[in-house]
Scaffold this motif. Structure first.
Motif, short mmCIF file in Angstrom:
data_model
loop_
_atom_site.label_atom_id
_atom_site.label_comp_id
_atom_site.label_asym_id
_atom_site.label_seq_id
_atom_site.Cartn_x
_atom_site.Cartn_y
_atom_site.Cartn_z
N GLY A 1 0.73 -1.20 -0.03
CA GLY A 1 0.05 -0.06 0.01
C GLY A 1 0.92 1.17 0.02
N GLY A 2 1.75 1.33 1.01
CA GLY A 2 2.75 2.53 0.72
C GLY A 2 3.41 2.82 -0.55
N GLU A 3 4.03 1.79 -1.25
CA GLU A 3 4.57 1.92 -2.45
C GLU A 3 3.53 2.29 -3.59
N ILE A 4 2.58 1.73 -3.56
CA ILE A 4 1.30 1.92 -4.66
C ILE A 4 1.26 3.57 -4.35
N ALA A 5 0.79 3.98 -3.14
CA ALA A 5 0.33 5.22 -2.78
C ALA A 5 1.36 6.45 -3.40
N ARG A 6 2.53 6.00 -2.83
CA ARG A 6 3.59 6.85 -3.27
C ARG A 6 3.98 6.88 -4.71
N ALA A 7 3.83 5.90 -5.37
CA ALA A 7 3.96 5.91 -6.84
C ALA A 7 2.92 6.92 -7.62
N ILE A 8 1.66 6.84 -7.09
CA ILE A 8 0.49 7.51 -7.88
C ILE A 8 0.22 8.87 -7.11
#
Ligand code: ZN
Length: 249
Positions: A103-110
């Motif tokens: 979740g943290g990585e996906i949120a940061r990416a978008i």
């Protein structure tokens, strides 16, 4: 680093499902995301068309394909439900860390807010999961089932193509997804001259049934072929063999 094993994705819902702003439909955009992931990394998908498949059938298809980590792809509603949220199983508390990582990585990416990792227990039985696409996979032995809400429909409707491309790249990096054909299809490819692994597996179950109830089985090879083609028959044979094994005198 986590061991995700074989990763598969479940594009949530079906064609036209869940209306967002303008022409945005969650079911269509999540299928587009799934197909982009499959094209990039050759990953297993529970659906590749707009068809409406039940949650238990999706889980069976993934279990049959040998999936260990199943990620169900979604965007959220209502508009106030903004940000990325990841659900994991109440039965697998160890998955919380993985859910937070994803979740943290996906949120940061978008560029969206990460709202955290959560479980949703069923109201009748808090020891089981409310969401079928988490509950069924757990029952079928899939180790790490997750639901990822990639923001709300309203957030994903803005710069959709750009967000999808970033999500594809992020999943590839964090789940260590390889090139297409990295994982051989167990039903077709097991090296030259060897029977496919799936057939060997089914043969084992049918042998158990044939020893216990030969009068019912009749022609064992016929059942091997049927089970290789039909997931319902595969599961019937697999579960019956397990039952016989568990109740041996
Ligand atoms: Zn959804």
């Amino acid at each position: 680093m986590y061991n995700f094993g074989k990763v598969g994705f479940d594009p949530g819902h079906h064609a036209g499902a869940n209306v967002g702003p303008g022409t945005y439909r969650e079911g269509d955009v999540m299928l587009q995301l799934g197909l982009m992931l499959q094209k990039a990394y050759g990953v297993f998908l529970t659906r590749t068309t707009g068809s409406n498949i039940t949650l238990s059938e999706r889980s069976k298809l993934a279990a049959n394909a040998g999936v260990n980590t199943l990620i169900s792809l979604h965007t959220n509603a209502p508009e106030a439900a903004a940000g990325v949220i990841v659900f994991y199983s109440v039965r697998h508390p160890g998955d919380k860390q993985i859910a937070e990582y994803i979740g943290g990585e996906i949120a940061r990416a978008i560029g969206l807010r990460f709202r955290g990792a959560a479980t949703k227990p069923s109201t009748g039985n808090p020891q089981t999961d409310y969401f079928g696409i988490i509950r069924n996979p757990v029952q079928m032995g899939i180790k790490h089932p997750f639901i990822v809400e990639h923001g709300s429909h309203w957030e994903m409707a803005v710069n959709t193509e750009d967000k999808l491309a970033k999500i594809v790249g992020t999943y590839g990096r964090i789940l260590q997804l390889g090139q297409p054909d990295q994982t051989p299809d167990p039903t077709t490819d097991n090296g030259p001259g060897k029977p496919p692994a799936k057939i060997v597996e089914i043969q084992g179950y049918v042998d158990i049934l044939n020893k216990a109830v030969p009068q019912i089985i009749g022609e064992p090879q016929k059942w091997v072929e049927k089970a290789a083609d039909d997931t319902d028959i595969y599961w019937l044979i697999r579960k019956t063999a397990a039952y016989i094994q568990a109740h041996k005198p």
